[in-house]
Design a protein around this motif. Structure first.
Motif, PDB file in Angstrom:
ATOM      1  N   GLU A  98       3.858   0.293   2.385  1.00  0.00           N
ATOM      2  CA  GLU A  98       3.778  -0.740   3.501  1.00  0.00           C
ATOM      3  C   GLU A  98       3.533  -2.234   2.885  1.00  0.00           C
ATOM      4  O   GLU A  98       2.736  -2.325   2.199  1.00  0.00           O
ATOM      5  CB  GLU A  98       2.602  -0.127   4.479  1.00  0.00           C
TER       6      GLU A  98
ATOM      7  N   GLN B 163       0.712  -1.116   0.029  1.00  0.00           N
ATOM      8  CA  GLN B 163      -0.141   0.023  -0.243  1.00  0.00           C
ATOM      9  C   GLN B 163       0.955   1.331  -0.111  1.00  0.00           C
ATOM     10  O   GLN B 163       1.833   1.445   0.826  1.00  0.00           O
ATOM     11  CB  GLN B 163      -1.097  -0.180   1.375  1.00  0.00           C
TER      12      GLN B 163
ATOM     13  N   PRO C  58      -4.813 -10.264   7.862  1.00  0.00           N
ATOM     14  CA  PRO C  58      -4.124 -10.593   9.030  1.00  0.00           C
ATOM     15  C   PRO C  58      -4.889 -10.933  10.358  1.00  0.00           C
ATOM     16  O   PRO C  58      -4.405 -11.703  11.156  1.00  0.00           O
ATOM     17  CB  PRO C  58      -3.121  -9.522   9.112  1.00  0.00           C
TER      18      PRO C  58
ATOM     19  N   CYS D 233       0.653  -8.460   4.896  1.00  0.00           N
ATOM     20  CA  CYS D 233       0.662  -9.720   4.693  1.00  0.00           C
ATOM     21  C   CYS D 233      -0.791 -10.540   4.453  1.00  0.00           C
ATOM     22  O   CYS D 233      -1.727 -10.226   5.103  1.00  0.00           O
ATOM     23  CB  CYS D 233       1.229 -10.445   6.282  1.00  0.00           C
ATOM     24  N   ARG D 234      -0.835 -11.252   3.318  1.00  0.00           N
ATOM     25  CA  ARG D 234      -1.970 -11.972   3.026  1.00  0.00           C
ATOM     26  C   ARG D 234      -1.807 -13.407   2.904  1.00  0.00           C
ATOM     27  O   ARG D 234      -0.272 -13.968   2.635  1.00  0.00           O
ATOM     28  CB  ARG D 234      -2.526 -11.746   1.641  1.00  0.00           C
TER      29      ARG D 234
ATOM     30  N   ASP E 234       3.543   2.210  15.020  1.00  0.00           N
ATOM     31  CA  ASP E 234       2.439   1.982  14.486  1.00  0.00           C
ATOM     32  C   ASP E 234       1.223   2.267  15.266  1.00  0.00           C
ATOM     33  O   ASP E 234       1.545   2.042  16.637  1.00  0.00           O
ATOM     34  CB  ASP E 234       2.364   0.536  13.819  1.00  0.00           C
ATOM     35  N   ASP E 235       0.021   2.470  14.561  1.00  0.00           N
ATOM     36  CA  ASP E 235      -1.377   2.694  15.368  1.00  0.00           C
ATOM     37  C   ASP E 235      -1.322   3.723  16.630  1.00  0.00           C
ATOM     38  O   ASP E 235      -1.729   3.412  17.749  1.00  0.00           O
ATOM     39  CB  ASP E 235      -1.820   1.183  16.007  1.00  0.00           C
TER      40      ASP E 235
ATOM     41  N   GLU F 216      -9.958   7.545   4.009  1.00  0.00           N
ATOM     42  CA  GLU F 216     -10.628   7.094   2.993  1.00  0.00           C
ATOM     43  C   GLU F 216     -11.661   8.280   2.443  1.00  0.00           C
ATOM     44  O   GLU F 216     -12.484   7.910   1.378  1.00  0.00           O
ATOM     45  CB  GLU F 216     -11.798   6.007   3.793  1.00  0.00           C
TER      46      GLU F 216
ATOM     47  N   LEU G  76       7.079 -13.807   3.708  1.00  0.00           N
ATOM     48  CA  LEU G  76       6.629 -12.560   3.414  1.00  0.00           C
ATOM     49  C   LEU G  76       7.885 -11.853   2.961  1.00  0.00           C
ATOM     50  O   LEU G  76       7.821 -11.127   1.896  1.00  0.00           O
ATOM     51  CB  LEU G  76       5.760 -12.088   4.615  1.00  0.00           C
TER      52      LEU G  76
ATOM     53  N   TYR H 109      -7.322   3.891   1.633  1.00  0.00           N
ATOM     54  CA  TYR H 109      -7.783   3.667   0.581  1.00  0.00           C
ATOM     55  C   TYR H 109      -8.179   4.496  -0.540  1.00  0.00           C
ATOM     56  O   TYR H 109      -8.280   4.370  -1.619  1.00  0.00           O
ATOM     57  CB  TYR H 109      -9.146   2.882   0.732  1.00  0.00           C
TER      58      TYR H 109
END
Ligand code: C2E
Ligand code: CA
Ligand code: CA
Length: 410
Positions: free
Chosen positions: A172, A158, A188, A175-176, A294-295, A354, A208, A373
């Protein structure tokens, strides 16, 4: 799990109005207290009953700011909404108190508060405390093992762009996992916890990163990605393992990647207080890797203690970015982050953009990087390259149109 709310406000009619909104939003139980002393007593007696507190600032006996400071000392673990009729500068000041205490902030709202604002606050709580969200389903351990064994770990990318110029600053890696014969794509939230519990997360990260760092050569050499960085996620537990700094160095040497172009993101939802985690952060920085928290805004680490870590990036959590255009609390947090960022040379990223209205608000913030997004959804390698090429073409065509327009006689 149920959501119970305690409203602390000296106006009975206001308590009743908010209680009605919360009932419409399917909250299980709403109680009220008319002053802070009563509320602290109630919270002491029933420690874990309430997940959300709504706090007025101007109240008899104990004002809201003192109440919040005491609440933090009492170790309250739910979310806090400030709802006040005071002018915005006072709400800002109260927000600062809460930011510096270890409290989960859901919103700082000016009265009159509307139902949609409360709804966003509840959504924030659910994002910050996924254990309250009972609908999450997880992969089975057998399916997880199968996907790892058959090398079905796939990186999605992304982009992150500088909000003012649109320049691509980085990507970034998310993971999928592909599951079963249909190669169903798993996100995740369905496997990271399971993998961590069963000592499989390092195997997932190895696969990954192996793929992502191989693909990075092509992404980084795209003409629009000059100087762009790649960010990867490590869990706080992985960070505590001395293995990872060394492994990342090996990866970079093997694949001839400059360490400066790789950033390690660590979530802030558990306090980063172990010596082993601090030492990994220092080792990574010593070797010129970037380190991002992060976050930010969802955990319990306050800004002052974060700033003692030698980090290079702060990421404002999606729960605070959503609706930022009308939320003075989230705006205050972002501005504090940008100030600190400027002083310490730390870059600031706003995640989860978004809504075009939020983007327009963020566009006025100097030096801010955004990810979300609205800019681009996470994409696998092939799709990402197509997105990059299409974006370059649009930019080139726009430039030609602008040049033509400039050349025309007025
Ligand atoms: P994160 O690191 O905070 O990653 C951002 C998450 O937000 C991603 O979810 C991304 O798809 C999502 N996102 C991005 N923009 C928007 C937006 O505009 N709106 C909304 N609603 N969501 C947006 P994803 O990929 O499901 O990842 C979830 C979390 O899983 C990540 O959150 C990260 O903590 C963890 N994770 C992902 N990959 C890894 C990994 O390789 N290792 C570890 N340890 N954790 C990982
Ligand atoms: Ca991340
Ligand atoms: Ca994040």
């Amino acid at each position: 799990m149920s959501i119970n709310v305690l409203i602390i406000d000296d106006s009975l009619s206001y308590c009743q109005l908010l209680a009605r909104y919360f009932a419409e939003l399917d909250v299980d139980q709403v109680d009220y207290c008319h002053n802070g002393v009563q509320a602290l007593k109630k919270l002491q007696e029933q420690r874990d009953l309430y997940q959300i507190l709504v706090v007025d600032l101007h109240m008899p006996e104990m004002d809201g700011i003192e109440f919040l400071a005491r609440l933090a000392r009492q170790g309250f673990r739910g979310g806090v909404i400030i709802a006040s009729g005071m002018e915005s500068r006072i709400i800002d000041a109260a927000s600062q108190v809460v930011i510096n205490a270890r409290l989960r902030l859901l919103g700082a709202l000016m009265k009159p508060v509307c139902r949609t604002q409360l709804q966003i606050c509840i959504e924030r709580l659910l994002m910050m405390a996924p254990e309250l969200n009972a609908s999450r389903s997880s992969m089975s351990l057998q399916a997880l093992r199968h996907s790892i064994m058959h090398r079905k770990v796939v990186p999605y990318y992304q982009p992150q762009i500088e909000v003012k110029t649109g320049k691509i600053e980085g990507f970034e890696v998310l993971c999928r996992l592909q599951q079963g014969e249909q190669l169903q794509l798993m996100t995740p939230d369905t496997f990271i916890e399971l993998a961590e519990k069963n000592n499989l997360l390092n195997a997932v990260s190895e696969q990954l990163l192996g793929t992502a760092l191989r693909e990075w050569g092509n992404i980084a050499s795209h003409p629009d990605c000059d100087g762009a960085r790649m960010s990867i996620n490590l869990s706080p537990r992985q960070l505590g393992q001395s293995y990872w700094p060394t492994r990342l160095l090996d990866f970079c040497q093997e694949m001839d990647i400059d360490m400066q172009r790789l950033t390690v993101e660590i979530t802030e939802n558990q306090a980063l207080d172990k010596q082993s985690q601090h030492s990994s952060i220092s080792r990574l920085r010593l070797h010129r890797f970037g380190v991002a928290i992060d976050d930010f805004g969802t955990g319990y680490t306050n800004l002052a203690s974060l700033c003692r870590l030698p980090i290079s990036e702060l990421k404002l959590d999606i729960s605070l970015v959503r609706g930022i255009h009308f939320d003075p609390l989230a705006q205050t947090i972002l501005k504090s982050l940008l100030d600190i960022g400027r002083h310490l040379g730390v870059s600031v990223v706003a995640e989860g953009v978004e809504d075009p209205k939020d983007f327009t608000f963020l566009e006025n913030m100097p030096d801010l990087i955004v990810q979300g997004y609205l800019v681009c959804r996470p994409k696998p390698f092939g799709e990402l390259m197509r997105w990059l090429n299409a974006r370059s073409k649009v930019c080139r065509d726009n430039r030609v149109v602008q040049l033509n327009a400039a050349g025309k006689p007025q």
